[in-house]
Design an enzyme around this catalytic site. Structure first.
Site, PDB file in Angstrom:
ATOM      1  N   CYS A  53       0.820  -1.227   0.000  1.00 54.13           N
ATOM      2  CA  CYS A  53       0.000   0.000   0.000  1.00 54.13           C
ATOM      3  C   CYS A  53       0.849   1.269   0.000  1.00 54.13           C
ATOM      4  O   CYS A  53       2.059   1.220   0.175  1.00 54.13           O
ATOM      5  CB  CYS A  53      -0.891   0.048   1.246  1.00 54.13           C
ATOM      6  SG  CYS A  53      -1.814  -1.440   1.587  1.00 54.13           S
TER       7      CYS A  53
HETATM    8  N1  GLN Z   1      -1.057  -6.362   4.553  1.00 54.35           N
HETATM    9  C1  GLN Z   1      -1.931  -5.228   4.473  1.00 54.35           C
HETATM   10  C2  GLN Z   1      -3.213  -5.539   3.704  1.00 54.35           C
HETATM   11  O1  GLN Z   1      -3.407  -6.587   3.220  1.00 54.35           O
HETATM   12  C3  GLN Z   1      -1.240  -4.034   3.881  1.00 54.35           C
HETATM   13  C4  GLN Z   1      -0.974  -4.299   2.437  1.00 54.35           C
HETATM   14  C5  GLN Z   1      -0.089  -3.317   1.788  1.00 54.35           C
HETATM   15  O2  GLN Z   1       0.738  -2.625   2.360  1.00 54.35           O
HETATM   16  N2  GLN Z   1      -0.212  -3.365   0.531  1.00 54.35           N
HETATM   17  O3  GLN Z   1      -4.011  -4.686   3.580  1.00 54.35           O
END
Ligand code: GLN
Length: 269
Positions: free
Chosen positions: A2
């Site tokens: 993210c």
């Molecule tokens: N693991 C978290 C989620 O699934 C954050 C994912 C991310 O940083 N892309 O939302």
């Protein structure tokens, strides 16, 4: 994974912070420039912000890509705030796909986001989950590694830890048990705390306010990269960056155990 962003400053429309910048969160949802893992962030988004006189932030989350929600664009155009935390999501496989897993997570005055993943979740962090009070575990909003990290941060905050210390302690606890990326972001509307632990993080402070973000929203001057392995604290006046584990000597296992036992004892307080 993210991308996330937090802001403190003069009243500013959400659209100006998140949607208008050439490489802002909206653009980062389909074309991030510095993301180390994942190509885009189309599995939902969220924004939290504070209204005058109310310490509890408002929150808007959706499971659709940020670019697909024209209602948010309209609300963001006419909503201004002095403190904002927002994120676009690239879901880790096996986690809740709906908006319950989209950051920001909230509790009272807090807004929280996690950019990264806990490798081997959930097995790798079973012991950390078991150390949480049952009510905290039952209260997890979604089946996702980030929700567990948030529960651990909440425990630290409830025990009286300052925001940057709570984040640093949780990164230490999880790092002692597994690998992963643990870029955490937390605000109460007056202070921003953030970790750089496996993915990119930067900040900028100027007349428009203080921004802490996974990556720069534009090519303008003033962006500072945060070195990996750091914890950042920002207020309206000041930004401080220090190493996550100041005394790190490479003796990870014993330091990890020390961090872990500190964690368990404060979790039960
Ligand atoms: N693991 C978290 C989620 O699934 C954050 C994912 C991310 O940083 N892309 O939302």
């Amino acid at each position: 994974m993210c991308r996330h962003l937090a802001f403190l400053g003069p009243p500013t429309p959400l659209a100006e912070l998140l949607l208008a910048p050439e490489h802002g969160l909206l653009t980062q949802s389909w074309a991030p420039r510095h993301q180390r893992n994942g190509l885009m962030n189309a599995d939902g988004f969220g924004a939290g912000w504070y209204a005058p006189g109310d310490p509890v932030p408002a929150r808007y989350r959706r499971a659709v890509p940020m670019w697909a929600d024209s209602s948010f664009a309209d609300v963001a155009r006419v909503t201004s705030s002095t403190a904002v935390l927002a994120a676009v999501r690239s879901a880790t496989p096996g986690t809740t796909p709906d908006e319950a897993a989209a950051a920001p997570y909230t509790d009272g005055p807090w807004l929280f986001s996690h950019n990264g993943r806990v490798d081997g979740w959930p097995r790798s962090v079973e012991a950390l989950a078991a150390a949480l009070p049952p009510a905290r575990l039952l209260g997890l909003e979604a089946r996702v590694d980030s929700a567990l990290l948030w529960a651990m941060v909440q425990e630290r905050l409830a025990a009286g830890a300052a925001a940057p210390d709570a984040l640093a302690a949780v990164v230490a606890d999880v790092s002692a048990r597994t690998t992963g990326r643990f870029n955490l972001l937390l605000t109460d509307g007056a202070t921003i705390a953030a970790t750089a632990a496996g993915d990119t993080l930067c900040w900028r402070r100027d007349g428009a306010g203080t921004v802490v973000a996974s990556e720069p929203s534009d090519d303008g001057p003033g962006w500072q990269q945060v070195p990996d392995g750091s914890v950042l604290t920002a207020t309206r006046e000041h930004v401080d960056v220090r190493p996550l584990v100041p005394a790190q000597t490479g003796a990870a296992p014993s330091q990890g155990s020390a961090a872990a036992s500190r964690s368990s004892s404060s979790s039960v307080l």
